[in-house]
Motif scaffolding. Structure first.
Motif, PDB file in Angstrom:
ATOM      1  N   TYR A 328     -16.042  33.590 -48.679  1.00  0.00           N
ATOM      2  CA  TYR A 328     -16.209  32.620 -49.751  1.00  0.00           C
ATOM      3  C   TYR A 328     -15.887  33.217 -51.127  1.00  0.00           C
ATOM      4  N   VAL A 329     -16.385  34.426 -51.412  1.00  0.00           N
ATOM      5  CA  VAL A 329     -16.260  34.954 -52.777  1.00  0.00           C
ATOM      6  C   VAL A 329     -15.107  35.931 -52.962  1.00  0.00           C
ATOM      7  N   GLY A 330     -14.709  36.656 -51.909  1.00  0.00           N
ATOM      8  CA  GLY A 330     -13.638  37.629 -52.068  1.00  0.00           C
ATOM      9  C   GLY A 330     -14.064  38.844 -52.879  1.00  0.00           C
ATOM     10  N   MET A 331     -13.143  39.789 -52.990  1.00  0.00           N
ATOM     11  CA  MET A 331     -13.395  40.991 -53.774  1.00  0.00           C
ATOM     12  C   MET A 331     -13.184  40.699 -55.262  1.00  0.00           C
ATOM     13  N   PRO A 332     -13.858  41.413 -56.176  1.00  0.00           N
ATOM     14  CA  PRO A 332     -14.696  42.593 -55.905  1.00  0.00           C
ATOM     15  C   PRO A 332     -16.155  42.274 -55.588  1.00  0.00           C
ATOM     16  N   GLU A 333     -16.577  41.011 -55.796  1.00  0.00           N
ATOM     17  CA  GLU A 333     -17.989  40.687 -55.589  1.00  0.00           C
ATOM     18  C   GLU A 333     -18.418  40.845 -54.140  1.00  0.00           C
ATOM     19  N   ALA A 334     -17.453  40.745 -53.213  1.00  0.00           N
ATOM     20  CA  ALA A 334     -17.779  40.856 -51.795  1.00  0.00           C
ATOM     21  C   ALA A 334     -18.432  42.190 -51.449  1.00  0.00           C
ATOM     22  N   GLN A 335     -18.162  43.227 -52.256  1.00  0.00           N
ATOM     23  CA  GLN A 335     -18.760  44.528 -51.961  1.00  0.00           C
ATOM     24  C   GLN A 335     -20.281  44.486 -52.090  1.00  0.00           C
ATOM     25  N   ILE A 336     -20.784  43.624 -52.965  1.00  0.00           N
ATOM     26  CA  ILE A 336     -22.236  43.490 -53.113  1.00  0.00           C
ATOM     27  C   ILE A 336     -22.839  42.926 -51.839  1.00  0.00           C
ATOM     28  N   ILE A 337     -22.192  41.909 -51.290  1.00  0.00           N
ATOM     29  CA  ILE A 337     -22.675  41.272 -50.065  1.00  0.00           C
ATOM     30  C   ILE A 337     -22.596  42.236 -48.892  1.00  0.00           C
ATOM     31  N   LEU A 338     -21.492  42.961 -48.789  1.00  0.00           N
ATOM     32  CA  LEU A 338     -21.343  43.924 -47.691  1.00  0.00           C
ATOM     33  C   LEU A 338     -22.404  45.017 -47.777  1.00  0.00           C
ATOM     34  N   MET A 339     -22.668  45.496 -48.978  1.00  0.00           N
ATOM     35  CA  MET A 339     -23.687  46.529 -49.132  1.00  0.00           C
ATOM     36  C   MET A 339     -25.070  45.989 -48.778  1.00  0.00           C
ATOM     37  N   HIS A 340     -25.363  44.774 -49.202  1.00  0.00           N
ATOM     38  CA  HIS A 340     -26.625  44.120 -48.864  1.00  0.00           C
ATOM     39  C   HIS A 340     -26.829  44.129 -47.351  1.00  0.00           C
ATOM     40  N   ALA A 341     -25.812  43.662 -46.630  1.00  0.00           N
ATOM     41  CA  ALA A 341     -25.917  43.590 -45.166  1.00  0.00           C
ATOM     42  C   ALA A 341     -25.999  44.972 -44.538  1.00  0.00           C
ATOM     43  N   ALA A 342     -25.180  45.895 -45.020  1.00  0.00           N
ATOM     44  CA  ALA A 342     -25.152  47.238 -44.428  1.00  0.00           C
ATOM     45  C   ALA A 342     -26.490  47.949 -44.585  1.00  0.00           C
ATOM     46  N   LEU A 343     -27.087  47.854 -45.758  1.00  0.00           N
ATOM     47  CA  LEU A 343     -28.374  48.521 -45.985  1.00  0.00           C
ATOM     48  C   LEU A 343     -29.462  47.941 -45.080  1.00  0.00           C
ATOM     49  N   TYR A 344     -29.427  46.619 -44.877  1.00  0.00           N
ATOM     50  CA  TYR A 344     -30.418  46.003 -43.991  1.00  0.00           C
ATOM     51  C   TYR A 344     -30.202  46.452 -42.546  1.00  0.00           C
ATOM     52  N   LEU A 345     -28.959  46.374 -42.083  1.00  0.00           N
ATOM     53  CA  LEU A 345     -28.669  46.731 -40.696  1.00  0.00           C
ATOM     54  C   LEU A 345     -28.983  48.197 -40.415  1.00  0.00           C
ATOM     55  N   ALA A 346     -28.729  49.047 -41.398  1.00  0.00           N
ATOM     56  CA  ALA A 346     -29.011  50.472 -41.205  1.00  0.00           C
ATOM     57  C   ALA A 346     -30.504  50.744 -41.180  1.00  0.00           C
ATOM     58  N   SER A 347     -31.275  49.955 -41.892  1.00  0.00           N
ATOM     59  CA  SER A 347     -32.696  50.259 -42.071  1.00  0.00           C
ATOM     60  C   SER A 347     -33.614  49.598 -41.048  1.00  0.00           C
ATOM     61  N   THR A 348     -33.132  48.584 -40.353  1.00  0.00           N
ATOM     62  CA  THR A 348     -34.012  47.824 -39.472  1.00  0.00           C
ATOM     63  C   THR A 348     -34.135  48.467 -38.090  1.00  0.00           C
ATOM     64  N   ALA A 349     -35.028  47.909 -37.255  1.00  0.00           N
ATOM     65  CA  ALA A 349     -35.273  48.435 -35.898  1.00  0.00           C
ATOM     66  C   ALA A 349     -34.022  48.303 -35.042  1.00  0.00           C
ATOM     67  N   LYS A 350     -33.885  49.179 -34.069  1.00  0.00           N
ATOM     68  CA  LYS A 350     -32.693  49.225 -33.223  1.00  0.00           C
ATOM     69  C   LYS A 350     -33.035  49.041 -31.742  1.00  0.00           C
ATOM     70  N   SER A 351     -32.097  48.439 -31.028  1.00  0.00           N
ATOM     71  CA  SER A 351     -32.191  48.307 -29.573  1.00  0.00           C
ATOM     72  C   SER A 351     -30.800  48.034 -29.021  1.00  0.00           C
ATOM     73  N   ASN A 352     -30.462  48.684 -27.912  1.00  0.00           N
ATOM     74  CA  ASN A 352     -29.181  48.412 -27.260  1.00  0.00           C
ATOM     75  C   ASN A 352     -29.378  47.640 -25.961  1.00  0.00           C
ATOM     76  N   SER A 353     -30.512  46.923 -25.859  1.00  0.00           N
ATOM     77  CA  SER A 353     -30.830  46.233 -24.609  1.00  0.00           C
ATOM     78  C   SER A 353     -29.833  45.128 -24.286  1.00  0.00           C
TER      79      SER A 353
END
Length: 453
Positions: A328-353
């Protein structure tokens, strides 16, 4: 506002040499256009429309520097139409109405078509776009809009329904190389400076341009002007000169080569390993090197199920929302959204079930692919099927406490088989506790270890 007809576009020799390199190298025909083969190539849809004289209103959707404006000008020139170009940033309703009046005169008195090119059409508000509707509908003007944003979100539906949408792709490294080589060999003002650009410098120019031909050409010209000629009158351009002009460092990254896969691998493994700092580093490095933000977002969607799954069910909708937002927004603002998601995914609980479950089922299916569906689970749409026992004995879980009752859902060959082993992290720990409690009623419990998968 920039209003001009094709005849008025021709520069005098002095004006042309004063224009930026990207403007001087703008091709005037489809034969000279580089890229967008599906539109401008020998079998391209725009070429066919020109041949058949069926040019209609359209919206070009694509990144900066991929040829949107150039294509619009070529269509006007080759269709012998009057051409007007405005920017939605600076133009208003009054400007549009003036052009429409001229277009009406062209059509009714001169039998001549008028093309109105609106750059950044997504910046027009609803009222401004509404002004165009009747003229586009009646064919008074041929509208060509250009946008870097998804037109489905930014252009009103009535106008969009009257236009074809053509999505333009970012220019490839090979296409950028062709454009650069053509400029170095054909542009007289540039040749008079005797530039020397080797393959390493060319690669840096292309890498730092972000697939934008305009940035590449103008940066090239700026670097050439900054370098002093040597004793032979040559101006030898270095990578540092390019970096100086663009104020960016060349990062070791090939969007199609080995390093592309190495860095995305490092990023995904950092997310999986719950290291938000490393994930942030690799993410920014990819973006600075020109990686497609949507490619990164897609990989995070996969990770949200593959490495997080039911340990945090919110991960998948968050990653999916990030992809939508990036589109929807494209770069450069898209980097904010990607960082938001990456930090959450890296920090949350994990399972490969999730993938372990897939692997376990595939393993059993290879050995016994045709296990029969138990009769009590089968549908009985006919009386004959019911008489054969289809659906007999099925217990509706919602008729029982906790919406659960003990009955078998697997084929008899797999009656006591466990495929899904919830992990010990996040929400999945609660899932495991619930299933263990319910399954105790049918003597089916999870083992302490998952070594049998």
């Amino acid at each position: 506002m920039d209003l001009f007809s094709p005849d008025e576009q021709e520069y005098s020799a002095g004006k042309k040499s004063a224009a930026p390199l990207a403007e001087r190298m703008r091709p005037g025909t489809l034969e000279g256009f580089v890229g967008q083969e599906n539109l401008a190539g020998p079998e391209g849809v725009l070429r066919k429309q020109l041949h058949n004289e069926t040019i209609g209103s359209m919206v070009f959707w694509g990144p900066p520097g991929c040829g949107k404006t150039t294509l619009a000008r070529i269509l006007a020139r080759e269709s012998n139409a009057d051409f007007y170009q405005i920017s939605a940033v600076t133009a208003g309703v009054k400007d549009v109405k003036n052009i429409i009046r001229t277009a009406e005169y062209n059509l009714n008195s001169l039998n001549k078509k008028t093309i109105l090119f609106i750059d950044e059409i997504h910046r027009f508000n609803k009222a401004q776009q509404d002004v165009l509707l009747r003229s586009v509908e009646e064919g008074t003007i041929i509208l060509i809009g250009a946008t870097t944003e998804n037109p489905s979100f930014e252009v009103i539906a009535p106008l969009l329904s009257r236009c074809r949408i053509y999505k333009l792709s970012p220019l490839t490294d090979n296409e950028l190389s062709i454009i650069l080589s053509r400029a170095l060999s054909e542009d007289e003002p540039l040749n008079n400076l005797h530039p020397v650009i080797d393959k390493e410098v060319e690669a840096a120019l292309i890498a730092l341009s972000g697939s934008d031909a305009r940035i590449m050409l103008n940066a090239c010209e700026a670097a050439i002007h900054l370098v002093k000629p040597d004793a032979d009158g040559k101006r030898k351009i270095s990578v540092k000169d390019i970096e100086h002009v663009l104020q960016r460092k060349t990062l070791l990254y090939d969007k199609k080569g080995e390093y592309h896969y190495d860095i995305i691998s490092a990023f995904i493994k950092s997310l999986r390993g719950s290291d938000p700092d490393a994930a942030a580093y690799w993410l920014v490095r990819m973006l600075e090197s020109g990686e497609d933000p949507k490619f990164i977002a897609r990989r995070m969607i996969i990770l949200a199920s593959e490495d997080i799954g039911n340990a945090d069910p919110a991960a998948l909708p968050l990653a999916t929302a990030a992809f939508t937002a990036v589109t929807y927004v494209g770069m450069p603002e898209a980097q904010i959204i990607l960082m938001h998601a990456a930090l959450y995914l890296a920090s949350t609980a994990k399972s490969n079930s999730v993938i372990r479950t897939i692997a376990a089922v595939h393993k059993e299916l290879k050995e016994r692919p045709d296990a029969a569906v138990p009769l009590h689970l089968r549908n009985a749409p006919t009386g004959y099927m019911a008489s054969e026992g289809y659906g007999k004995g099925y217990k509706y879980p919602h008729d029982y406490p906790e919406n659960f009752t003990a009955q078998d859902y697997l084929p008899k060959e797999f009656k006591d088989k466990i495929f899904y082993y919830p992990g010990e992290s996040g929400i999945e720990k609660k899932i495991k506790e619930r299933l263990n409690r319910l399954w105790s009623k049918r003597n089916k419990k999870f083992p302490d270890k998952n070594n049998d998968i």
